[in-house]
Write a protein that holds these residues in place. Sequence first.
Motif, mmCIF file in Angstrom:
data_model
loop_
_atom_site.group_PDB
_atom_site.id
_atom_site.type_symbol
_atom_site.label_atom_id
_atom_site.label_comp_id
_atom_site.label_asym_id
_atom_site.label_seq_id
_atom_site.Cartn_x
_atom_site.Cartn_y
_atom_site.Cartn_z
ATOM 1 N N GLU A 68 40.996 36.800 30.373
ATOM 2 C CA GLU A 68 40.651 38.044 29.684
ATOM 3 C C GLU A 68 40.070 39.061 30.649
ATOM 4 O OE1 GLU A 68 38.329 38.137 26.176
ATOM 5 O OE2 GLU A 68 39.709 36.896 25.034
ATOM 6 N N PHE A 69 39.134 38.634 31.477
ATOM 7 C CA PHE A 69 38.515 39.569 32.414
ATOM 8 C C PHE A 69 39.525 40.115 33.402
ATOM 9 C CE2 PHE A 69 34.349 38.493 30.898
ATOM 10 C CZ PHE A 69 33.575 39.585 31.254
ATOM 11 N N GLN A 70 40.431 39.280 33.892
ATOM 12 C CA GLN A 70 41.438 39.763 34.830
ATOM 13 C C GLN A 70 42.316 40.828 34.182
ATOM 14 O OE1 GLN A 70 43.169 35.999 35.994
ATOM 15 N NE2 GLN A 70 41.879 35.855 37.812
ATOM 16 N N GLN A 71 42.652 40.641 32.906
ATOM 17 C CA GLN A 71 43.474 41.635 32.203
ATOM 18 C C GLN A 71 42.697 42.926 31.969
ATOM 19 O OE1 GLN A 71 44.841 39.595 28.681
ATOM 20 N NE2 GLN A 71 45.928 38.050 29.861
ATOM 21 N N ILE A 72 41.430 42.816 31.606
ATOM 22 C CA ILE A 72 40.600 44.001 31.365
ATOM 23 C C ILE A 72 40.400 44.781 32.660
ATOM 24 C CG2 ILE A 72 38.271 44.782 30.754
ATOM 25 C CD1 ILE A 72 38.213 42.355 28.767
ATOM 26 N N VAL A 73 40.085 44.060 33.729
ATOM 27 C CA VAL A 73 39.819 44.689 35.020
ATOM 28 C C VAL A 73 41.068 45.369 35.568
ATOM 29 C CG1 VAL A 73 39.259 44.188 37.434
ATOM 30 C CG2 VAL A 73 37.868 43.223 35.604
ATOM 31 N N ALA A 74 42.230 44.783 35.346
ATOM 32 C CA ALA A 74 43.478 45.356 35.850
ATOM 33 C C ALA A 74 43.702 46.764 35.317
ATOM 34 C CB ALA A 74 44.659 44.457 35.481
ATOM 35 N N VAL A 75 43.191 47.043 34.124
ATOM 36 C CA VAL A 75 43.367 48.361 33.514
ATOM 37 C C VAL A 75 42.309 49.343 34.001
ATOM 38 C CG1 VAL A 75 43.297 49.614 31.324
ATOM 39 C CG2 VAL A 75 44.450 47.411 31.459
ATOM 40 N N THR A 76 41.053 48.887 34.089
ATOM 41 C CA THR A 76 39.959 49.811 34.370
ATOM 42 C C THR A 76 39.549 49.882 35.832
ATOM 43 O OG1 THR A 76 38.393 48.062 33.799
ATOM 44 C CG2 THR A 76 38.975 49.630 32.059
ATOM 45 N N ARG A 77 39.715 48.778 36.564
ATOM 46 C CA ARG A 77 39.339 48.751 37.986
ATOM 47 C C ARG A 77 40.347 47.908 38.762
ATOM 48 N NH1 ARG A 77 34.333 49.698 40.437
ATOM 49 N NH2 ARG A 77 35.555 49.132 42.271
ATOM 50 N N PRO A 78 41.566 48.424 38.980
ATOM 51 C CA PRO A 78 42.592 47.624 39.647
ATOM 52 C C PRO A 78 42.238 47.238 41.079
ATOM 53 C CG PRO A 78 43.338 49.880 39.314
ATOM 54 C CD PRO A 78 42.057 49.741 38.567
ATOM 55 N N ASP A 79 41.248 47.918 41.674
ATOM 56 C CA ASP A 79 40.832 47.578 43.037
ATOM 57 C C ASP A 79 39.869 46.394 43.070
ATOM 58 O OD1 ASP A 79 38.961 49.238 41.681
ATOM 59 O OD2 ASP A 79 37.908 49.575 43.565
ATOM 60 N N LEU A 80 39.461 45.927 41.914
ATOM 61 C CA LEU A 80 38.484 44.844 41.813
ATOM 62 C C LEU A 80 39.216 43.540 41.517
ATOM 63 C CD1 LEU A 80 35.358 44.409 41.735
ATOM 64 C CD2 LEU A 80 35.545 44.596 39.250
ATOM 65 N N MET A 123 37.955 44.593 46.530
ATOM 66 C CA MET A 123 36.637 43.998 46.465
ATOM 67 C C MET A 123 36.669 42.799 45.517
ATOM 68 S SD MET A 123 33.020 45.726 45.319
ATOM 69 C CE MET A 123 33.572 46.044 43.661
ATOM 70 N N GLU A 124 35.994 41.741 45.886
ATOM 71 C CA GLU A 124 35.946 40.545 45.061
ATOM 72 C C GLU A 124 34.620 40.446 44.321
ATOM 73 O OE1 GLU A 124 36.548 37.160 47.570
ATOM 74 O OE2 GLU A 124 38.721 37.248 47.370
ATOM 75 N N VAL A 125 34.701 39.993 43.089
ATOM 76 C CA VAL A 125 33.516 39.667 42.307
ATOM 77 C C VAL A 125 33.812 38.358 41.603
ATOM 78 C CG1 VAL A 125 34.276 41.043 40.326
ATOM 79 C CG2 VAL A 125 31.854 40.521 40.593
ATOM 80 N N VAL A 126 32.825 37.476 41.576
ATOM 81 C CA VAL A 126 33.033 36.172 40.962
ATOM 82 C C VAL A 126 32.629 36.231 39.493
ATOM 83 C CG1 VAL A 126 30.752 35.275 41.646
ATOM 84 C CG2 VAL A 126 32.622 33.676 41.189
ATOM 85 N N LEU A 127 33.429 35.615 38.634
ATOM 86 C CA LEU A 127 33.106 35.532 37.217
ATOM 87 C C LEU A 127 32.496 34.167 36.953
ATOM 88 C CD1 LEU A 127 33.185 36.818 34.402
ATOM 89 C CD2 LEU A 127 35.432 35.767 34.092
ATOM 90 N N ALA A 128 31.260 34.156 36.512
ATOM 91 C CA ALA A 128 30.494 32.921 36.365
ATOM 92 C C ALA A 128 30.850 32.202 35.070
ATOM 93 C CB ALA A 128 28.993 33.225 36.407
ATOM 94 N N THR A 129 32.002 31.555 35.086
ATOM 95 C CA THR A 129 32.413 30.754 33.943
ATOM 96 C C THR A 129 33.397 29.696 34.402
ATOM 97 O OG1 THR A 129 33.376 30.778 31.714
ATOM 98 C CG2 THR A 129 34.335 32.271 33.314
ATOM 99 N N HIS A 130 33.403 28.585 33.690
ATOM 100 C CA HIS A 130 34.418 27.558 33.900
ATOM 101 C C HIS A 130 35.458 27.622 32.783
ATOM 102 C CE1 HIS A 130 31.118 25.782 36.394
ATOM 103 N NE2 HIS A 130 32.139 25.634 37.206
ATOM 104 N N ASN A 131 35.374 28.656 31.943
ATOM 105 C CA ASN A 131 36.281 28.838 30.814
ATOM 106 C C ASN A 131 37.499 29.650 31.285
ATOM 107 O OD1 ASN A 131 37.636 29.762 28.516
ATOM 108 N ND2 ASN A 131 35.756 29.921 27.315
ATOM 109 N N PRO A 132 38.675 29.011 31.416
ATOM 110 C CA PRO A 132 39.848 29.747 31.917
ATOM 111 C C PRO A 132 40.277 30.890 31.007
ATOM 112 C CG PRO A 132 40.489 27.572 31.095
ATOM 113 C CD PRO A 132 38.985 27.614 31.093
ATOM 114 N N HIS A 133 39.996 30.793 29.694
ATOM 115 C CA HIS A 133 40.344 31.883 28.772
ATOM 116 C C HIS A 133 39.563 33.151 29.129
ATOM 117 C CE1 HIS A 133 42.679 29.251 26.219
ATOM 118 N NE2 HIS A 133 41.642 28.448 26.058
ATOM 119 N N LYS A 134 38.279 33.001 29.451
ATOM 120 C CA LYS A 134 37.474 34.170 29.815
ATOM 121 C C LYS A 134 37.947 34.773 31.133
ATOM 122 C CE LYS A 134 33.080 33.436 27.419
ATOM 123 N NZ LYS A 134 31.623 33.364 27.564
ATOM 124 N N VAL A 135 38.303 33.920 32.093
ATOM 125 C CA VAL A 135 38.809 34.426 33.366
ATOM 126 C C VAL A 135 40.064 35.256 33.138
ATOM 127 C CG1 VAL A 135 39.741 33.808 35.628
ATOM 128 C CG2 VAL A 135 37.799 32.526 34.700
#
Length: 197
Positions: free
Chosen positions: A15-27, A1-13
């Motif tokens: 971080e979120f990808q790393q966090i999501v990989a641990v808690t919701r790898p299907d996202l 499933m895809e969800v868009v992260l509303a930021t133009h800040n690559p650092h936040k993208v």
Amino acid sequence: MEVVLATHNPHKVDEFQQIVAVTRPDLEVIGYDGPEPIEDGVTFAENALIKARAASLHTGLAALADDSGICVDVLGGSPGVFSAYWAGQKKDAAANLALLLDQLHDIADPHRSAHFTSTIALVTPAGAEHVVVGNWPGRLARSASGGGGFGYDPIFIPDGQPAGAERTVGDFSADEKQSQSHRARAFRELVPLLADL
């Protein structure tokens, strides 16, 4: 499933990808390339919702948006919602950090308490809206340390470290930061809501 992260800040993208990989790898968190809305809210929640609504409307996907900052107790919670602009409108991270250190130069260690706050909004194409908050308590160092992280990370010393071995987030590995950060704490609150998507 895809969800868009509303930021133009690559650092936040990242971080979120790393966090999501641990808690919701299907996202799959994808970056946002649409227009940047005007963040004229006066709270983290208001700004997070402004960004998430804009991204969901633009993409047709469920959207996440993080509004976050550092809140210093002796400054009444500032920079807070103005963390990215503390030294002016340029979003100059180095200038923001230098100004904050200068403002606290004569504040004794016991009074340098602070916390990072992350407020994450989730907005779905159907119009459902949710807001969660994560706080990371600690205090501010007297000078920057470490080459990791970004923003105020090099001067933030999180609580809970062994006495005498305290490090700033700038000294943390990416894995250490992602497991403890304010964004990780907020995201853990969001996981049950994402399960309903």
